[in-house]
Design an enzyme around this catalytic site. Structure first.
Site, PDB file in Angstrom:
ATOM      1  N   CYS A 174       0.830  -1.206   0.000  1.00  0.00           N
ATOM      2  CA  CYS A 174       0.000   0.000   0.000  1.00  0.00           C
ATOM      3  C   CYS A 174       0.865   1.257   0.000  1.00  0.00           C
ATOM      4  O   CYS A 174       0.489   2.278  -0.565  1.00  0.00           O
ATOM      5  CB  CYS A 174      -0.929   0.022   1.215  1.00  0.00           C
ATOM      6  SG  CYS A 174      -2.217  -1.224   1.133  1.00  0.00           S
ATOM      7  N   CYS A 225      15.003   8.198  -7.152  1.00  0.00           N
ATOM      8  CA  CYS A 225      13.624   7.740  -6.987  1.00  0.00           C
ATOM      9  C   CYS A 225      13.227   7.980  -5.534  1.00  0.00           C
ATOM     10  O   CYS A 225      13.867   8.748  -4.841  1.00  0.00           O
ATOM     11  CB  CYS A 225      13.452   6.284  -7.403  1.00  0.00           C
ATOM     12  SG  CYS A 225      14.353   5.138  -6.363  1.00  0.00           S
TER      13      CYS A 225
END
Lengths: 96, 414
Positions: B195, B367
């Site tokens: 999630c 990232c």
């Protein structure tokens, strides 16, 4: 023959973000499920193949349904897909 | 005086009033409510699923609720974990949820376990309960809970969710299948989306958690026929479609619930699944050569010294849109191997080199956590045709979370 392929649990992301695919094999009346899976890998898959197929079958964590029931009830990968069948591939979810 | 009016059951006037609407519901009744008031349920996970599960079971009047969670409440939990409050930030989730429950139904006994559910702790905790609810968020815990339920002969109400979708089923109930019957082998680690990476909506975990609470109530009240065993319910919230599909029954050759099980006690599930009992990412291991790595501190020096360089942010574009470092180019990892992307990167590099011909150009890959940027190194190493005499490619270790932690805490944390 026409086959409907349903993708869920995020697998659609590997297939051009489309959840439903219609596949037509004009020269066939039935096709082994294994061949359908390899056909999908070779012709429809847009992303990394190893996220869908490992060792010539679907990778662990994918549940396959034949007309809304677990493929294990129909012989699993040995099943022969027929005209108008719906084959569903569901990636199991782990979040919560 | 009420003893004169109430007969043949143990519900008192307070309980009759509190539970009246469900008490008069068909197939609950006095017998069902008495069973609820005597039941003991363990909920593993006090997050998006655990909150609605525990709240609905508590309001329905279960006798004892056990809540297991090692984690503490964070602001980023509150959009979906409806049993916690802003004022509980930093408080153990099990305690925070227990406090909310007590404020709604003080008749319920809540046991909190502020610990990771592991092979060492599971059996000791489970033995005090009749039913277990899997409201966890990771693969290793799911296999652990399954095996612990099979070994202790308890039904397991399992739910999971991600993005816009959820799945619910009941395992190990009335000779039905267990999790391993359906999924004998854990999924490859890089096929699992958490999630915290994929996102999830509050109402999705709300729906799935509510369905788990309902299945638990059906099991407790002995409404056997409708229990979601041997079937899997799939909810696609984006398409507004619920589907319930038939899945295989108990498998005689299952390694834990089969006729000749090979798993007869709990094993090390982190090893079995090659992942932790947590969805927390933790620090990312180095998978590229040392000379391909720079730290956030070193990159900060590059910026300060005004050195000619190219910064490529490989996050998905919807994350790049939230926040990014100045002068970064977004080329998502999902498309970085496409020829179009490679052409674009080569053009960016050539433009930079032409503007300053004397020195070597550094290309930095960035990232969120410094994981995908390592994959990007390997892809660019292979695909970029530009001479390496002129270009040096490195990834920024720990990524933007590291930047937030070590360089500038005003960079948004997500």
């Amino acid at each position: 023959m026409k086959v409907t392929v349903d993708l869920s649990g995020g697998l659609e992301l590997l297939f051009d973000k489309k959840k439903v695919h219609q596949i037509e094999f004009s020269d066939k009346n039935e096709i082994p499920l294994r061949e359908l899976i390899l056909y999908m890998r070779d012709n429809l898959l847009k992303e990394r193949a190893e996220l869908f197929v490992v060792d010539n079958t679907v990778r662990p964590g994918i549940l396959v349904l034949i007309n809304d029931a677990d493929w294990e009830l129909f012989g699993g990968i040995e099943y022969n897909v027929e005209d108008k069948d719906t084959i569903t591939f569901i990636s199991t979810l782990h979040g919560g | 005086m009420s003893a004169v009016y109430i007969k043949d059951h143990s519900l008192n006037s307070n309980e009759i009033e509190r539970y009246s609407r469900q008490l008069i519901t068909p197939d609950i009744g006095v017998q069902g409510q008495m069973k609820l008031c005597a039941s003991r349920v363990l909920v593993v996970g006090a997050g998006g699923l655990g909150c609605p599960v525990a709240l609905y079971l508590a309001t329905a009047g279960v006798s004892v609720l056990g809540i297991v969670d090692y984690d503490t409440v964070e602001i980023s939990n509150l959009h979906r974990q409806i049993g916690h409050q802003e004022s509980s930030t930093g408080v153990p989730k099990a305690v925070s949820l227990a406090n909310t429950i007590k404020s709604i139904n003080s008749l319920v006994t809540v046991n909190t376990y502020e610990t990771t559910f592991t092979s060492e702790t599971a059996m000791d905790i489970i033995k005090n309960y009749d039913i277990v609810v899997d409201a966890s968020d990771n693969v290793a815990t799911r296999y652990l809970i399954n095996d612990a339920c099979v070994l202790s002969k308890k039904p397991l109400v399992s739910g999971s969710a991600l993005k816009w979708e959820g799945q619910v089923t009941v395992y190990n109930y009335e000779n039905g299948p267990c999790y391993r019957c359906i999924f004998p082998t854990p999924p490859p680690v890089d096929t699992v989306t958490k999630c915290s990476d994929g996102g999830v909506l509050g109402p999705i975990v709300g729906v799935i958690g509510s369905l788990q609470a309902l299945e638990t109530i059906k099991i407790i009240t002995n409404n056997k026929e409708g229990v979601l065993s041997g079937r899997l319910l799939i909810y696609d919230g984006m398409s507004a479609v619920f589907r319930t599909v038939r899945i295989r029954g108990r498998q005689p050759h299952c390694s834990v619930c089969g006729d000749n099980p090979t798993v007869t006690q709990l094993i090390d599930y982190t090893e079995f699944c090659r992942s932790n009992y947590s969805e927390a990412a933790g620090k990312v291991d180095d998978r590229v050569e040392h000379h391909n790595i720079i730290t956030v501190q070193q990159y900060n020096e590059v910026i300060k010294s005004n050195k000619n360089h190219l910064l490529i942010d490989v996050r998905p574009s919807n994350q790049f849109e939230i926040c990014s470092l100045p002068n970064s180019e977004n080329i998502p990892i999902e498309v970085i191997d496409k020829q179009e992307s490679i052409d674009k990167i080569e053009k960016l590099i050539n433009d930079k080199i032409n503007s300053n011909e004397d020195s070597e150009l550094s290309v930095y890959l960035l990232c969120r956590r410094g994981n995908k940027s390592q994959d990007a190194i390997k892809i660019l190493d292979e695909k970029l045709k530009i001479s390496r005499d002129k270009v040096k490619i490195q990834h920024i270790k720990d990524g933007l979370l590291g930047w937030n932690e070590s360089i500038d805490s005003s960079f948004p944390y997500y």
